[in-house]
Design an enzyme around this catalytic site. Structure first.
Site, short mmCIF file in Angstrom:
data_model
loop_
_atom_site.label_atom_id
_atom_site.label_comp_id
_atom_site.label_asym_id
_atom_site.label_seq_id
_atom_site.Cartn_x
_atom_site.Cartn_y
_atom_site.Cartn_z
N GLY A 127 0.81 -1.21 0.00
CA GLY A 127 0.00 0.00 0.00
C GLY A 127 0.84 1.26 0.00
O GLY A 127 2.02 1.25 -0.36
N CYS A 128 0.23 2.35 0.47
CA CYS A 128 0.77 3.69 0.23
C CYS A 128 2.03 4.04 1.02
O CYS A 128 2.71 5.01 0.68
CB CYS A 128 -0.31 4.73 0.53
SG CYS A 128 -1.65 4.70 -0.69
N PHE A 129 2.36 3.30 2.07
CA PHE A 129 3.58 3.64 2.82
C PHE A 129 4.83 3.06 2.18
O PHE A 129 5.96 3.38 2.57
CB PHE A 129 3.48 3.17 4.28
CG PHE A 129 3.39 1.68 4.45
CD1 PHE A 129 4.52 0.87 4.41
CD2 PHE A 129 2.15 1.07 4.67
CE1 PHE A 129 4.43 -0.51 4.56
CE2 PHE A 129 2.05 -0.31 4.83
CZ PHE A 129 3.20 -1.10 4.77
N ALA A 130 4.67 2.18 1.19
CA ALA A 130 5.77 1.33 0.74
C ALA A 130 6.88 2.05 -0.02
O ALA A 130 7.99 1.51 -0.14
CB ALA A 130 5.22 0.18 -0.11
N PHE B 18 2.86 6.97 4.38
CA PHE B 18 1.71 6.64 5.24
C PHE B 18 0.86 5.60 4.52
O PHE B 18 0.65 5.70 3.32
CB PHE B 18 0.81 7.87 5.48
CG PHE B 18 1.54 9.13 5.85
CD1 PHE B 18 2.28 9.20 7.02
CD2 PHE B 18 1.46 10.26 5.03
CE1 PHE B 18 2.94 10.38 7.36
CE2 PHE B 18 2.12 11.44 5.36
CZ PHE B 18 2.86 11.49 6.53
#
EC number: 2.3.1.74
Length: 389
Positions: free
Chosen positions: A163-166, A373
Site C-alpha cells: 500500500g501507500c507507505f511502501a 503513510f
C-alpha cells in the site's frame, strides 16, 4: 586465513546509501479531473445516481488534483463490464491486465533511471520491486529483470500488497542492501496500476469513492548505492536513517482486501487526524540525534494520501506553505500513485532545486524528511541529506 570479522568488514560499504538516479513513467492515457465525474458515472452505467454523482464531483473538486494517468481506457472498460460494476467477480480480468502492464510501466521508469545513472546495467546487483497491483509467480521482479536484460545473478526482492507507505519501505530496504554489500547497486522500482481497484460507485461504500477520486497510475525507479564513484556517478540524496512504526489505536483505519471483485479499499477512521496527531513523535525520534527540532529547516517529501492529510500535517507542525510544494505539485499532476508517489516527489524536488539554482537538491536545505503513510496505520520515516547542485 581471514577471520569472520575481517570478512564482514570487507563486505560492508564505508559511506551512506546514496540515490544516484531517478526515473518516472506513466501510461499515455491522461484523465482530466474536472471532467472525470461525468466520464466515471457514464462508463459505470451509474448516471441515474444523481446525488451520488454530486458527492463524487465535490470529492474531485476538493482533491487538489488537476489530472491523473490511467492504463484503463474507455475501450478496455467496455471490454470488461464486470470491472465497471460495484462488486462483480472480475479478478481474472484485472490480473490479466496488471501482471503484464505493471512490469512494463516499471521498465520505462527503470530505463530512465539507468540512463541518468550512466553505468552499464550489468553493474546492477540487487532489484527491489514493489506493487499493490497484481500477483503472479514468478513475480514482477522476475518479469522486469527479463524485460531489462539484467544478469541472472541479480538478487531480487518482491514486495506485494503493502500500500501507500511502501515508497518509504523500499528506500529503507535498499539502504540496508547498499550499505551492507560493498559495491552494490540497487535498482528500486515502484509500479502501480489502478486496474485492481477501479469499480463502480455505491451509496453504501463512500470510502471506495474517495479512492476513485484520488488514485492514479505511475511507476518510479531509483538507483541506490554507497561510495559513489567520483566523476562517474552523481549523488542526489544520501539516506541517513530509516524507521517504521505503527500508529497507536489505528487498527482498521485503512484496509484493503483482494477478493474475487478485485482490491477493495476501506477507510474506517479519521486517517488525517491519526497521522497529524502522531507525526511529531516520529520526527523527534528521527531528528533528535542530529540536534534538529525546527521542522521548517527541513525539506519535505510526504506521501500525498489526500489533501486533508497534508493540510492537517501542515497545521499540526506549523509548516510554512512552501514546505509541501513538491508534494502538492505531484498530487496535482498525478494523483495518489500509492508507493510510487514519494519517488516522484524526490524527482520533482531535485529538478526544481536545480532549475531554480537553490544550491542543494533539497530546495537549498541540508536535511530533509520523507514520510510514507498507509495501511496499518504504518508510518515510514526516512532522514535524507541533500547534495550540492
Amino acid at each position: 586465513m581471514v577471520t569472520v570479522e575481517e570478512y564482514r568488514k570487507a563486505q560492508r560499504a564505508e559511506g551512506p546509501a546514496t540515490i544516484l538516479a531517478i526515473g518516472t513513467s506513466t501510461p499515455s492515457n491522461c484523465v482530466d479531473q474536472s471532467t472525470y465525474p461525468d466520464y466515471y458515472f457514464r462508463i459505470t452505467n451509474s448516471e441515474h445516481k444523481t446525488e451520488l454523482k454530486e458527492k463524487f464531483k465535490r470529492m474531485c473538486d476538493k482533491s487538489m488534483i488537476k489530472k491523473r494517468y490511467m492504463h484503463l481506457t474507455e475501450e478496455i472498460l467496455k471490454e470488461n463490464p464486470n470491472m465497471c460494476a460495484y462488486m462483480a467477480p472480475s479478478l481474472d480480468a484485472r490480473q490479466d491486465i496488471v501482471v503484464v502492464e505493471v512490469p512494463k510501466l516499471g521498465k520505462e521508469a527503470a530505463q530512465k533511471a539507468i540512463k541518468e545513472w550512466g553505468q552499464p546495467k550489468s553493474k546492477i546487483t540487487h532489484l527491489v520491486f514493489c506493487t499493490t497491483s497484481g500477483v503472479d509467480m514468478p513475480g514482477c521482479d522476475y518479469q522486469l529483470a527479463k524485460l531489462l536484460g539484467l544478469r541472472p545473478s541479480v538478487k531480487r526482492l518482491m514486495m506485494y500488497q503493502q500500500g501507500c507507505f511502501a515508497g518509504g519501505t523500499v528506500l529503507r530496504l535498499a539502504k540496508d542492501l547498499a550499505e551492507n554489500n560493498k559495491g552494490a547497486r540497487v535498482l528500486v522500482v515502484c509500479s502501480e496500476i489502478t486496474a485492481v481497484t477501479f469499480r463502480g460507485p455505491s451509496e453504501s461504500h463512500l470510502d471506495s469513492l474517495v479512492g476513485q477520486a484520488l488514485f492514479g497510475d505511475g511507476a518510479a525507479a531509483i538507483i541506490m548505492g554507497s561510495d559513489p564513484i567520483i566523476g562517474v556517478e552523481r549523488p542526489l540524496f544520501e539516506l541517513v536513517s530509516a524507521a517504521q512504526t505503527l500508529v497507536p489505536d489505528s487498527e482498521g483505519a485503512i484496509d484493503g482486501h483482494l477478493r474475487e471483485v478485485g482490491l477493495t479499499f476501506h477507510l474506517l477512521k479519521d486517517v488525517p487526524g491519526l497521522i497529524s496527531k502522531n507525526i511529531e513523535k516520529s520526527l523527534l525520534e528521527a531528528f533528535q540525534p542530529l540536534g534538529i527540532s525546527d521542522w521548517n529547516s527541513l525539506f519535505w517529501i510526504a506521501h500525498p494520501g489526500g489533501p486533508a492529510i497534508l493540510d492537517q500535517v501542515e497545521l499540526k507542525l506549523g509548516l510554512k506553505q512552501e514546505k509541501l510544494r513538491a508534494t502538492r505539485e505531484v498530487l496535482s499532476n498525478y494523483g495518489n500513485m500509492s508507493s510510487a508517489c514519494v519517488l516522484f516527489i524526490l524527482d520533482e524536488m531535485r529538478k526544481a532545486s536545480t532549475k531554480e539554482g537553490l544550491g542543494t537538491t533539497g530546495e537549498g536545505l541540508e536535511w530533509g524528511v520523507l514520510f510514507g503513510f498507509g495501511p496499518g496505520l504504518t508510518v515510514e520515516t526516512v532522514v535524507l541529506h541533500s547534495v550540492a547542485t
